[in-house]
Design an enzyme around this catalytic site. Sequence first.
Site, PDB file in Angstrom:
ATOM      1  N   GLY A 208       7.076  36.814  37.707  1.00 48.96           N
ATOM      2  CA  GLY A 208       7.243  37.027  36.276  1.00 48.96           C
ATOM      3  C   GLY A 208       7.842  35.816  35.589  1.00 48.96           C
ATOM      4  O   GLY A 208       7.423  35.426  34.494  1.00 48.96           O
ATOM      5  N   GLU A 228      16.329  32.243  36.225  1.00 50.34           N
ATOM      6  CA  GLU A 228      16.902  32.471  37.549  1.00 50.34           C
ATOM      7  C   GLU A 228      15.939  33.386  38.279  1.00 50.34           C
ATOM      8  O   GLU A 228      15.732  34.538  37.884  1.00 50.34           O
ATOM      9  CB  GLU A 228      18.280  33.117  37.450  1.00 50.34           C
ATOM     10  CG  GLU A 228      18.934  33.321  38.805  1.00 50.34           C
ATOM     11  CD  GLU A 228      19.975  34.415  38.798  1.00 50.34           C
ATOM     12  OE1 GLU A 228      19.963  35.243  39.735  1.00 50.34           O
ATOM     13  OE2 GLU A 228      20.781  34.463  37.853  1.00 50.34           O
ATOM     14  N   CYS A 265      20.825  38.968  43.688  1.00 49.77           N
ATOM     15  CA  CYS A 265      20.104  37.699  43.762  1.00 49.77           C
ATOM     16  C   CYS A 265      20.711  36.759  44.795  1.00 49.77           C
ATOM     17  O   CYS A 265      20.055  35.813  45.233  1.00 49.77           O
ATOM     18  CB  CYS A 265      20.062  37.029  42.397  1.00 49.77           C
ATOM     19  SG  CYS A 265      21.694  36.792  41.652  1.00 49.77           S
TER      20      CYS A 265
END
Length: 479
Positions: A208, A228, A265
Amino acid sequence: MTDTAVDDVDRIARAAREAFAHTSRADARTRAAWVRAVADALDADAEALVELAARETALPAAPRLAGEVARTTAQLRLFARVVEEGSYLEAAIDHPDPSTTPPTPDLRRVLRPIGPVAVFAASNFPFAFSVAGGDTASALSIGCPVVVKAHPGHPETSRRTAEVVSAALAAAGAPDGVFALVEGFEAGLALVDHPAIRAVGFTGSVRGGRALFDRAAARPDPIPFYGELGSLNPVVVTPGADAERGAALAEGLAGSFQLGAGQFCTKPGVVLVPHGSTLEAALPGHLAPQPRLLTPAIAEGFAASAERVSNLDGVEVVATGEAGDGPAPLVAATDAPTLLRHADELLEEVFGPFTLLVRCADEAERDAVLDAMPGSLSATVHREPGEDVGALVGRLEELAGRVLFTGWPTGVAVSWAQQHGGPWPSSTSQFTSVGATAVRRFQRPVTYQDAPAELLPAALRDDNPLGIPRRVDGRLVLP
């Protein structure tokens, strides 16, 4: 979820542009008051926000979501202090010097806000990386209006948070248009395309993020895209550390890669260990049932990725835990030659409660694996005193934005020295998305040459009315 019409995106973006005429001229104290008002309002509504987010995401209200709201308001207050302190402006003054070649005129340089910013909220942090998260806080604090594209994984939480933010900003005297929320895929694309938007902040997947990155670059007037994206966050366990602390390291690894059901993450996704490691032997005893993943799409993606990795030749499932409301946690293992043969498949992030152990026979195999790794947000080394890891640290510096020597990468402090961003694909720039210097993403330098004193920004006037640190004729001058 109610999608925002493209016509409404146009209206919202235009209003943000009009607001920028006021926010870009507001002084630091005024802007600091705006973001502190947002922080106070979120704290006051924290109980209701946490309850709503817990229903939507299945994340535990305490300590996870309550702690996340506290982190969100703390970073808002940090940015208020950052703009009041003033070094973020990087103000520099060179007085005229006719003796240089060529002669130096009066030059004065400062960073200015870039303009309205589009922020794409993350799925895995419904507060800290969402509507009022770090991208929003860093942009608002320096005078950039913000339009947030809500994540579909927690729409009600996003709307409630946006209402709190909007009301707080209005009560604090911020101009109309300084903040807005849009929803829906097409609204997000329209936001990236809109000429009033001057930068984009994004937290999400590589796929994305890359699509939006390319779209921002393909505009008639390309704009910066601060994404990010995916990160494997490799961990290296030396033979000495494994021999001395392997069992304890297994417990720490299990807690880290299962934290938040593996949806951080900074999850350690690849761990380099010696053959026959104590860590590997102890790890199965620390797997635990997992909660429901954040969205059906994430759950489907985890199942497909875990199956893909587990079925590769040369990969074995070391341990699998019990299934809870979510998927069973999974640990797979392979050796260095197999990983290098299947690097494309094995070095793709598996988002969820999964980690891959890579058995390395020696330093040469370890270094070959690291050389094949994509960029990451973090890299960790566990070693014992006396083990020479100087060359290893050099490799990790090239690989990641944050290098850890103890502990585990999950958990990112919000501070002046933090770096949350690394080489592609972990992020799309050299800047951090967490910590004080996150503001640098949404600024651009402007130099004033031979400008009349009354037309200079306050940060560049000789009497330093803001009382900020500056570099004057090459020397750092503190207030």
